[in-house]
Design a protein around this motif. Structure first.
Motif, PDB file in Angstrom:
ATOM      1  N   ILE A   1       0.855  -1.180   0.000  1.00 47.11           N
ATOM      2  CA  ILE A   1       0.000   0.000   0.000  1.00 47.11           C
ATOM      3  C   ILE A   1       0.894   1.233   0.000  1.00 47.11           C
ATOM      4  O   ILE A   1       1.948   1.236   0.652  1.00 47.11           O
ATOM      5  CB  ILE A   1      -0.904   0.022   1.253  1.00 47.11           C
ATOM      6  CG1 ILE A   1      -1.819  -1.209   1.309  1.00 47.11           C
ATOM      7  CG2 ILE A   1      -1.740   1.299   1.321  1.00 47.11           C
ATOM      8  CD1 ILE A   1      -2.499  -1.401   2.666  1.00 47.11           C
ATOM      9  N   LEU A   2       0.477   2.278  -0.683  1.00 44.72           N
ATOM     10  CA  LEU A   2       1.153   3.569  -0.582  1.00 44.72           C
ATOM     11  C   LEU A   2       0.294   4.505   0.255  1.00 44.72           C
ATOM     12  O   LEU A   2      -0.894   4.687  -0.014  1.00 44.72           O
ATOM     13  CB  LEU A   2       1.400   4.174  -1.960  1.00 44.72           C
ATOM     14  CG  LEU A   2       2.333   3.381  -2.879  1.00 44.72           C
ATOM     15  CD1 LEU A   2       2.611   4.172  -4.146  1.00 44.72           C
ATOM     16  CD2 LEU A   2       3.647   3.014  -2.189  1.00 44.72           C
ATOM     17  N   GLY A   3       0.902   5.083   1.278  1.00 43.74           N
ATOM     18  CA  GLY A   3       0.177   5.933   2.210  1.00 43.74           C
ATOM     19  C   GLY A   3       0.128   7.386   1.780  1.00 43.74           C
ATOM     20  O   GLY A   3       1.087   7.905   1.199  1.00 43.74           O
ATOM     21  N   HIS A   4      -0.983   8.034   2.047  1.00 44.86           N
ATOM     22  CA  HIS A   4      -1.212   9.478   1.858  1.00 44.86           C
ATOM     23  C   HIS A   4      -0.312  10.085   0.777  1.00 44.86           C
ATOM     24  O   HIS A   4       0.599  10.862   1.049  1.00 44.86           O
ATOM     25  CB  HIS A   4      -1.066  10.242   3.173  1.00 44.86           C
ATOM     26  CG  HIS A   4       0.120   9.918   4.023  1.00 44.86           C
ATOM     27  ND1 HIS A   4       1.437  10.059   3.598  1.00 44.86           N
ATOM     28  CD2 HIS A   4       0.208   9.471   5.302  1.00 44.86           C
ATOM     29  CE1 HIS A   4       2.256   9.742   4.562  1.00 44.86           C
ATOM     30  NE2 HIS A   4       1.535   9.372   5.612  1.00 44.86           N
ATOM     31  N   ILE A   5      -0.599   9.750  -0.481  1.00 45.07           N
ATOM     32  CA  ILE A   5       0.338  10.043  -1.573  1.00 45.07           C
ATOM     33  C   ILE A   5       0.513  11.530  -1.878  1.00 45.07           C
ATOM     34  O   ILE A   5       1.440  11.877  -2.620  1.00 45.07           O
ATOM     35  CB  ILE A   5      -0.043   9.306  -2.870  1.00 45.07           C
ATOM     36  CG1 ILE A   5      -1.369   9.845  -3.448  1.00 45.07           C
ATOM     37  CG2 ILE A   5      -0.091   7.808  -2.651  1.00 45.07           C
ATOM     38  CD1 ILE A   5      -1.578   9.471  -4.893  1.00 45.07           C
ATOM     39  N   ASP A   6      -0.333  12.404  -1.340  1.00 43.95           N
ATOM     40  CA  ASP A   6      -0.106  13.838  -1.536  1.00 43.95           C
ATOM     41  C   ASP A   6      -0.031  14.576  -0.202  1.00 43.95           C
ATOM     42  O   ASP A   6      -0.415  15.737  -0.086  1.00 43.95           O
ATOM     43  CB  ASP A   6      -1.167  14.459  -2.447  1.00 43.95           C
ATOM     44  CG  ASP A   6      -2.586  14.355  -1.894  1.00 43.95           C
ATOM     45  OD1 ASP A   6      -2.810  13.537  -0.975  1.00 43.95           O
ATOM     46  OD2 ASP A   6      -3.469  15.084  -2.383  1.00 43.95           O
ATOM     47  N   ALA A   7       0.534  13.911   0.799  1.00 45.87           N
ATOM     48  CA  ALA A   7       0.620  14.503   2.131  1.00 45.87           C
ATOM     49  C   ALA A   7       1.535  15.720   2.184  1.00 45.87           C
ATOM     50  O   ALA A   7       1.540  16.447   3.182  1.00 45.87           O
ATOM     51  CB  ALA A   7       1.093  13.461   3.147  1.00 45.87           C
ATOM     52  N   LEU A   8       2.294  15.970   1.130  1.00 46.61           N
ATOM     53  CA  LEU A   8       3.147  17.151   1.098  1.00 46.61           C
ATOM     54  C   LEU A   8       2.337  18.428   1.291  1.00 46.61           C
ATOM     55  O   LEU A   8       2.836  19.421   1.819  1.00 46.61           O
ATOM     56  CB  LEU A   8       3.908  17.215  -0.228  1.00 46.61           C
ATOM     57  CG  LEU A   8       4.992  18.289  -0.353  1.00 46.61           C
ATOM     58  CD1 LEU A   8       6.153  18.014   0.596  1.00 46.61           C
ATOM     59  CD2 LEU A   8       5.502  18.388  -1.782  1.00 46.61           C
TER      60      LEU A   8
END
Length: 268
Positions: free
Chosen positions: A157-164
């Motif tokens: 899984i990839l987490g919060h891909i636009d958390a920047l």
């Protein structure tokens, strides 16, 4: 089936409550599956407990998994517990992290970019004095790191891909082709992207990914799952139904859970 695969607890140093509190909260809100996924230790650092306000110590990791396994057995038949980890992605330490996780019976690994350069991506001061051009450049660097994490083969899984954008809501409106390149990399790698509802706890508000990015993820055929990213038991399962309905409206017809690193598709 109601599930939440992204939760944290007190070992990471910035969450409230122990593992049992999250199990009880999950049962109270009617979840069928609860995933533990606390922050990985900083494996590339010499110290056993580097940044104790961010992640558990290396020496604590086996104890975390042991406690999770005991709770899984204790609550069997009442709720299904899956045991995972949210792992930092550091390109220079891919081999180290990969070999470390191979020694443990995990159900899944969430890969997240929390650090870029020398600063946590959630820190608001990284944006002070930046022009829009500089912000776009930072966003492109971040998207490239997420794409590299997808291609690494380390993660389920990839987490919060636009958390920047967590502490810089303006980033959402700064477009770049790097976003679609990131989504294509995720789809091509056949790794699952989470819809993470913890944006509501940050200045950006809402979910990760942002609405336009989630819509483009659907266009690119990215597979999805759900995680609250709860750092407090009260947030377990938060907005699960709202996410399910939104995904269906975008054309998604399934989302995914994991057990023993094997993916299972569930109807939305």
């Amino acid at each position: 089936m109601r599930f939440d695969l992204h939760t944290h607890h007190e070992r990471c140093g910035h969450a409230r409550g122990g593992l049992r509190a999250y199990v009880e909260a999950a049962m109270e809100c009617g979840l069928d599956v609860l995933g533990f996924s606390d922050h990985s230790p900083f494996l590339g650092e010499a110290e056993d407990h580097y940044k104790p306000w961010v992640a558990m110590a290396k020496s604590e990791f086996p104890g975390y998994l042991d406690e999770a396994a005991r709770l899984r057995d204790e609550y069997r038949g009442r709720i299904d517990i899956r045991i995972g980890v949210e792992s930092d992605f550091f390109p220079e330490h891919v081999g180290l992290y990969r070999s470390f996780y191979e020694g443990f019976p995990l159900d899944y690994i969430i890969g997240s970019v929390h650090v870029m350069g020398d600063m946590d991506v959630f820190r608001p001061e990284r944006w002070e004095g930046m022009s829009e051009t500089e912000m776009r450049r930072e966003k492109e660097r971040y998207c490239d790191l997420v794409a590299r994490s997808a291609r690494s083969g380390m993660f389920d899984i990839l987490g919060h891909i636009d958390a920047l954008r967590a502490s810089c809501p303006r980033l959402e409106s700064i477009g770049t082709p790097a976003e679609d390149a990131m989504l294509r990399a995720i789809a091509d790698a056949d790794v699952v992207m989470e819809v993470n509802t913890s944006g509501s706890t940050k200045p950006c508000g809402g979910w990760y990914p942002a609405p336009a990015l989630l819509e483009r993820a659907a266009f690119h055929g990215v597979k999805v799952t759900f995680g609250s990213d709860a750092h407090d038991p009260e947030r377990v399962g938060e907005e699960h139904e709202e996410v399910r309905c939104r995904l269906r409206s975008l054309g998604f017809r399934e989302w995914h859970v994991f057990e023993k690193r094997q993916r299972e598709a569930l109807p939305l």
